[in-house]
Design a protein around this motif. Structure first.
Motif, PDB file in Angstrom:
ATOM      1  N   CYS A  50       0.844  -1.193   0.000  1.00  0.00           N
ATOM      2  CA  CYS A  50       0.000   0.000   0.000  1.00  0.00           C
ATOM      3  C   CYS A  50       0.880   1.243   0.000  1.00  0.00           C
ATOM      4  O   CYS A  50       2.099   1.157   0.122  1.00  0.00           O
ATOM      5  N   LEU A  62      -6.369   8.565  -0.937  1.00  0.00           N
ATOM      6  CA  LEU A  62      -7.019   8.327  -2.225  1.00  0.00           C
ATOM      7  C   LEU A  62      -6.411   7.125  -2.946  1.00  0.00           C
ATOM      8  O   LEU A  62      -7.129   6.271  -3.476  1.00  0.00           O
ATOM      9  N   LYS A  63      -5.083   7.030  -2.947  1.00  0.00           N
ATOM     10  CA  LYS A  63      -4.421   5.894  -3.586  1.00  0.00           C
ATOM     11  C   LYS A  63      -4.782   4.585  -2.886  1.00  0.00           C
ATOM     12  O   LYS A  63      -5.034   3.572  -3.540  1.00  0.00           O
ATOM     13  N   ASN A  64      -4.816   4.602  -1.553  1.00  0.00           N
ATOM     14  CA  ASN A  64      -5.121   3.386  -0.805  1.00  0.00           C
ATOM     15  C   ASN A  64      -6.597   3.012  -0.913  1.00  0.00           C
ATOM     16  O   ASN A  64      -6.948   1.839  -0.822  1.00  0.00           O
ATOM     17  N   THR A  65      -7.456   4.001  -1.130  1.00  0.00           N
ATOM     18  CA  THR A  65      -8.875   3.701  -1.356  1.00  0.00           C
ATOM     19  C   THR A  65      -9.035   2.974  -2.684  1.00  0.00           C
ATOM     20  O   THR A  65      -9.766   1.980  -2.774  1.00  0.00           O
ATOM     21  N   TRP A  66      -8.360   3.446  -3.696  1.00  0.00           N
ATOM     22  CA  TRP A  66      -8.398   2.773  -5.001  1.00  0.00           C
ATOM     23  C   TRP A  66      -7.815   1.358  -4.894  1.00  0.00           C
ATOM     24  O   TRP A  66      -8.370   0.400  -5.421  1.00  0.00           O
ATOM     25  N   LEU A  67      -6.701   1.238  -4.179  1.00  0.00           N
ATOM     26  CA  LEU A  67      -6.087  -0.074  -3.960  1.00  0.00           C
ATOM     27  C   LEU A  67      -7.064  -0.992  -3.220  1.00  0.00           C
ATOM     28  O   LEU A  67      -7.249  -2.155  -3.602  1.00  0.00           O
ATOM     29  N   TRP A  69     -10.308  -0.911  -3.108  1.00  0.00           N
ATOM     30  CA  TRP A  69     -11.403  -1.294  -4.000  1.00  0.00           C
ATOM     31  C   TRP A  69     -10.980  -2.451  -4.908  1.00  0.00           C
ATOM     32  O   TRP A  69     -11.691  -3.447  -5.041  1.00  0.00           O
ATOM     33  N   ARG A  70      -9.807  -2.321  -5.522  1.00  0.00           N
ATOM     34  CA  ARG A  70      -9.323  -3.364  -6.439  1.00  0.00           C
ATOM     35  C   ARG A  70      -9.044  -4.680  -5.708  1.00  0.00           C
ATOM     36  O   ARG A  70      -9.461  -5.752  -6.142  1.00  0.00           O
TER      37      ARG A  70
END
Length: 149
Positions: A50, A62-67, A69-70
């Motif tokens: 992460c 924001l980057k970790n939220t996208w991560l 989700w995936r």
């Protein structure tokens, strides 16, 4: 039962690793910082790196939220376990949305005041664990199970 073990490297990861009797024989994956201590401790484990630093970083959130989700859509864990820090927040909120159960273990060194991550995930955690009886004053519906160390 498939587990997602999520936390910052260092002490948070050490907390999660000490819970090995509970996760050792279950299918699991880890989400943590791609740092030497994490790579060493989790050698042979499935790990998703992460983004950091996470301390009050909107960009990392924001980057970790996208991560989250995936990873959560791909892995479909039944249970997400964390001891913090900030990387737990998107995994807990999205995990809850996707139907996972959530267990949070508050850190050992915060006795009388909540951590920021603890405050953010307490309302949605299915089980909130503290290590000091005094912490139940901060988190009234928490269960005190004593020290992990």
């Amino acid at each position: 039962m498939k587990l997602c073990m999520v936390g910052s490297s260092g002490g948070h990861l050490a907390h999660l690793y000490l819970l090995r009797p509970l996760w050792g024989d279950r299918e699991r994956f880890w989400v943590t910082f791609d740092k030497e201590d994490a790579r060493s401790l989790l050698e042979g484990e499935r790990m998703y790196p992460c983004y950091y630093p996470t301390n009050r970083s909107l960009k990392a959130l924001l980057k970790n939220t996208w991560l989250a989700w995936r990873v959560l859509r791909r892995e479909k864990p039944d249970l997400i376990v964390s001891s913090g820090a900030a990387v737990a927040v998107p995994f807990f909120y999205l995990g809850k949305l996707l139907g996972a159960k959530l267990v949070y273990v508050e850190v050992f060194d915060r006795i009388h005041k909540p951590t920021l991550t603890g405050r953010l995930v307490y309302p949605i955690a299915d089980q909130f664990i503290v290590q000091w009886e005094e912490q139940t004053q901060v988190y009234p519906r928490a269960k005190c199970l004593g020290s992990i160390f």
